[in-house]
Write an enzyme that holds these catalytic residues in place. Sequence first.
Site, PDB file in Angstrom:
ATOM      1  CE1 TYR A   1       7.195  -4.982   3.340  1.00 41.57           C
ATOM      2  CE2 TYR A   1       5.820  -6.840   4.122  1.00 41.57           C
ATOM      3  CZ  TYR A   1       6.299  -5.834   3.374  1.00 41.57           C
ATOM      4  OH  TYR A   1       6.044  -5.997   1.900  1.00 41.57           O
TER       5      TYR A   1
ATOM      6  CB  ALA B   1      10.015   0.593 -11.783  1.00 42.47           C
TER       7      ALA B   1
HETATM    8  P1  NAP Z   1      12.750  -5.199  -4.172  1.00 46.33           P
HETATM    9  O1  NAP Z   1      13.095  -6.080  -5.179  1.00 46.33           O
HETATM   10  O2  NAP Z   1      13.376  -5.105  -2.714  1.00 46.33           O
HETATM   11  O3  NAP Z   1      12.623  -3.768  -5.031  1.00 46.33           O
HETATM   12  C1  NAP Z   1      12.456  -2.496  -4.089  1.00 46.33           C
HETATM   13  C2  NAP Z   1      12.320  -1.326  -5.182  1.00 46.33           C
HETATM   14  O4  NAP Z   1      11.964  -0.238  -4.499  1.00 46.33           O
HETATM   15  C3  NAP Z   1      13.456  -1.166  -5.767  1.00 46.33           C
HETATM   16  O5  NAP Z   1      13.391  -0.543  -7.146  1.00 46.33           O
HETATM   17  C4  NAP Z   1      14.112   0.049  -5.033  1.00 46.33           C
HETATM   18  O6  NAP Z   1      15.115   0.925  -5.671  1.00 46.33           O
HETATM   19  C5  NAP Z   1      12.946   0.607  -4.675  1.00 46.33           C
HETATM   20  N1  NAP Z   1      13.178   1.592  -3.496  1.00 46.33           N
HETATM   21  C6  NAP Z   1      13.277   1.230  -2.244  1.00 46.33           C
HETATM   22  N2  NAP Z   1      13.116   2.246  -1.491  1.00 46.33           N
HETATM   23  C7  NAP Z   1      12.849   3.305  -2.183  1.00 46.33           C
HETATM   24  C8  NAP Z   1      12.706   4.804  -2.047  1.00 46.33           C
HETATM   25  N3  NAP Z   1      12.707   5.580  -0.710  1.00 46.33           N
HETATM   26  N4  NAP Z   1      12.499   5.428  -3.139  1.00 46.33           N
HETATM   27  C9  NAP Z   1      12.290   5.115  -4.246  1.00 46.33           C
HETATM   28  N5  NAP Z   1      12.480   3.778  -4.551  1.00 46.33           N
HETATM   29  C10 NAP Z   1      12.787   2.971  -3.588  1.00 46.33           C
HETATM   30  O7  NAP Z   1      11.167  -5.153  -3.597  1.00 46.33           O
HETATM   31  P2  NAP Z   1      10.023  -6.030  -4.152  1.00 46.33           P
HETATM   32  O8  NAP Z   1       9.981  -7.566  -3.336  1.00 46.33           O
HETATM   33  O9  NAP Z   1       9.913  -6.136  -5.635  1.00 46.33           O
HETATM   34  O10 NAP Z   1       8.760  -5.300  -3.442  1.00 46.33           O
HETATM   35  C11 NAP Z   1       8.192  -4.349  -4.098  1.00 46.33           C
HETATM   36  C12 NAP Z   1       6.716  -4.014  -3.248  1.00 46.33           C
HETATM   37  O11 NAP Z   1       6.060  -5.427  -3.035  1.00 46.33           O
HETATM   38  C13 NAP Z   1       7.140  -3.545  -1.773  1.00 46.33           C
HETATM   39  O12 NAP Z   1       6.196  -2.551  -1.459  1.00 46.33           O
HETATM   40  C14 NAP Z   1       6.936  -4.586  -0.958  1.00 46.33           C
HETATM   41  O13 NAP Z   1       6.667  -4.366   0.251  1.00 46.33           O
HETATM   42  C15 NAP Z   1       5.977  -5.522  -1.852  1.00 46.33           C
HETATM   43  N6  NAP Z   1       5.581  -6.711  -1.312  1.00 46.33           N
HETATM   44  C16 NAP Z   1       6.800  -7.816  -1.841  1.00 46.33           C
HETATM   45  C17 NAP Z   1       6.600  -8.941  -1.451  1.00 46.33           C
HETATM   46  C18 NAP Z   1       7.564  -9.925  -1.862  1.00 46.33           C
HETATM   47  O14 NAP Z   1       7.547 -11.162  -1.306  1.00 46.33           O
HETATM   48  N7  NAP Z   1       8.730  -9.714  -2.619  1.00 46.33           N
HETATM   49  C19 NAP Z   1       5.368  -9.471  -0.901  1.00 46.33           C
HETATM   50  C20 NAP Z   1       4.276  -8.517  -0.597  1.00 46.33           C
HETATM   51  C21 NAP Z   1       4.756  -7.215  -0.791  1.00 46.33           C
HETATM   52  P3  NAP Z   1      16.631   0.570  -6.126  1.00 46.33           P
HETATM   53  O15 NAP Z   1      16.881  -0.646  -6.697  1.00 46.33           O
HETATM   54  O16 NAP Z   1      16.970   1.779  -6.408  1.00 46.33           O
HETATM   55  O17 NAP Z   1      17.110   0.427  -4.546  1.00 46.33           O
END
Ligand code: NAP
Length: 260
Positions: free
Chosen positions: A167, A25
């Site tokens: 992915y 988060a």
């Molecule tokens: P993001 O901005 O890269 O943030 C990822 C978050 O996950 C960060 O808070 C990170 O913590 C945490 N994280 C990563 N690996 C972890 C682990 N092993 N244990 C605990 N926390 C972990 O990603 P986002 O774009 O918001 O994506 C969030 C979700 O939505 C993901 O599941 C992604 O696949 C999905 N999603 C995203 C998109 C998109 O376009 N962005 C589209 C479809 C689905 P740190 O900050 O400490 O690294």
Amino acid sequence: MKKVFFAKWNKYMKFKDKVAIITGATRGIGRAVALELASGGCDIVFSYLKSDDLAASLEEEIKKMGRIVISAKVDTRDYAKAGELIALCKEKFGKIDILVNNAGITRDKALMLMEKKDWEEVIDTNLNGLFNVTRQAIVTFLKQKSGNIINITSISGIIGLSRQTNYSASKAGIIGFTKALAKEVAPFGVRVNAVAPGFIDTDMTAELKDNYREKILEGLPLSRFGEPREVAKLVSFLASDAADYITGQVVRIDGGLGIQ
Ligand code: NAP
């Protein structure tokens, strides 16, 4: 004065007396979900991997809303650590109302160039991490005979996207997991749904090259990337009583990208 205001306001909040666990988060969608649920009156337990400063600032923001917040630097790939996250919530609140499995990563590459570690890191974080957390939360949900699980999958897990075999596989796995678990726990009053975002403006998509971004926009009916708070509003709806008759669903929020 501030306390009196919050006490009165809380009466009208849709997540009054609820607690949510959100994985990953500190940034992007997870952060927006934490803030959205907190603004609805939810207390928050959240995990992250390494962003200490962002975790601290999120804690501050949530506290300012008058909510209780606990942050945990927990790598959800580690089964024992994932258990600690659940235990933190149980110890403080004695229950879990909402679990949002959000933590996720990408390691995009054509399959012919993909290394074993690119495959393993993505499956381990996106799919095994979700199992680790949910497996150790499920008994609580079953005993409570109530609760809501929302898994963040992706349009990539539905239609498949080039250079994302790792992915797409992890996100398709989440969809299967969601549907199976929804059937398994429905008799106990627990709902399980998935949210499938398209391209959302976060650090994850900031990595995309300009020409690929333009190509995506050309094929996007709504002609823009989504915002984390738009996904958060959908998660909030699914977690609320307004969605009481919805389970086992994969709800897309993709600007029309996946229209079939
Ligand atoms: P993001 O901005 O890269 O943030 C990822 C978050 O996950 C960060 O808070 C990170 O913590 C945490 N994280 C990563 N690996 C972890 C682990 N092993 N244990 C605990 N926390 C972990 O990603 P986002 O774009 O918001 O994506 C969030 C979700 O939505 C993901 O599941 C992604 O696949 C999905 N999603 C995203 C998109 C998109 O376009 N962005 C589209 C479809 C689905 P740190 O900050 O400490 O690294």
